[in-house]
Motif scaffolding. Structure first.
Motif, short mmCIF file in Angstrom:
data_model
loop_
_atom_site.label_atom_id
_atom_site.label_comp_id
_atom_site.label_asym_id
_atom_site.label_seq_id
_atom_site.Cartn_x
_atom_site.Cartn_y
_atom_site.Cartn_z
N ASP A 107 -3.47 -0.89 5.23
CA ASP A 107 -2.25 -0.84 6.22
C ASP A 107 -1.22 -0.21 5.18
OD1 ASP A 107 0.67 -2.02 7.20
OD2 ASP A 107 -0.92 -2.75 9.06
N SER A 108 -0.08 0.40 5.61
CA SER A 108 0.99 0.56 4.61
C SER A 108 1.77 -0.60 4.55
CB SER A 108 1.97 1.80 5.70
OG SER A 108 2.00 1.12 6.10
N ARG B 186 0.96 -1.34 0.09
CA ARG B 186 0.18 -0.05 0.38
C ARG B 186 0.86 0.89 0.03
NH1 ARG B 186 -1.45 4.06 0.07
NH2 ARG B 186 -3.23 5.37 0.35
N GLU B 187 2.18 1.15 0.60
CA GLU B 187 2.65 2.56 0.17
C GLU B 187 3.45 2.41 -0.48
OE1 GLU B 187 6.31 2.03 3.69
OE2 GLU B 187 6.63 0.17 2.65
#
Length: 275
Positions: free
Chosen positions: A260-261, A208-209
């Motif tokens: 969540d990253s 996700r990051e």
């Protein structure tokens, strides 16, 4: 190339497109190079009339993973694995302009007359000139468009992690898919004239990051309020994450905890075609 229906699973094709192929396994062919042509870019997301938001989506880091199912009778020739940075390079040229100036000053004295140098008339003169010279210096160096690192996943699959070198997000190809195969496959069937040839897949994954969401705009405030109340989105970014999750899920691609990253997403999952 043979028709492969799994290859339709390409959500966000403008973010990443991938084409995978190898030579067909048959009685004469026991091994084949696996080629993967991967192209990264930026997608314009949310153009549908019923979408309350729109944004641009890119990735700043991704993993290209070769997945060999346990049941498939195929292995990898370790010596053939492409290790680390490929040879797809560019030229970076810097131009330096350098200018220099110099002054020249002199004097002339002498006796001048209508009858020659013996006359009594004299004159003295001063001259000053300015000279400039410009040197153009071009400095070129070879650079990698992307930093590519080869390793293995926790499941033992070969992977290549790509990061940008000259831009903030991934753009273009990490390698030349036609000239630089990722590895060589070995058909382990005892009788290659019978049965179904083995198949492998290539996935493009990210965290996700690694997603870069830009130019996030609410297209219709009224529609946004209705959807926000119905879906319970806390903010626009949560709506964008939900949009991405839904699109990937509809294509049958895996999404693990996008809030969540470190949550993992599969952006593409393509079965290799045989040629």
């Amino acid at each position: 190339m043979s028709q492969n229906f799994d290859n339709r699973k390409r959500a966000f094709a403008d973010v990443v497109t991938i084409d995978v192929w190898h030579q067909s396994f048959d009685e004469e062919t026991a091994s084949a190079d696996l080629h993967a042509d991967v192209v990264f870019g930026t997608a314009r997301v949310g153009g549908e009339t019923d979408s309350p938001i729109r944004f641009r989506l890119s990735v700043k880091r991704a993993e290209i993973v070769v997945v060999i199912p346990e049941a498939e009778p195929v292995t990898v020739d370790r010596r053939s694995v492409s290790r680390d940075a490929p040879e797809l390079q560019g030229r970076l040229t810097q131009v330096v302009e350098r200018t220099s100036q110099a002054n020249a000053k002199g004097s002339v004295a002498g006796g001048l007359s209508a009858i020659g140098l013996t006359g009594s008339a004299s004159v003295e003169g001063n001259a000053q000139t300015s000279m400039s010279a410009s040197n153009r210096i071009e400095v070129s160096e070879t650079i990698q468009f992307m930093l590519v690192t080869q390793s293995k996943t926790a499941d033992g699959h070969y992977r290549w992690s790509a990061e940008p070198r000259t831009t903030k997000v991934l753009r273009g190809r990490p390698w030349d898919g036609a000239k630089e195969p990722r590895l060589r496959l070995i058909d382990r069937r005892k009788d290659r004239s019978k049965g179904i040839p083995p198949t492998v897949r290539v996935e493009v994954r990210c965290r996700r990051e690694d997603l870069v969401i830009e130019d996030l705009v609410v297209k219709d405030e009224n529609l946004w309020e209705k959807i926000q109340g119905r879906a319970g989105f806390r903010n626009r970014m949560a709506a964008a994450e939900s949009y991405i999750r839904d699109q990937l899920s509809q294509e049958g691609l895996e999404v693990r905890n996008i809030q969540d990253s470190f949550g993992q997403l599969t952006l593409a999952d393509v079965a290799a075609d045989s040629t």
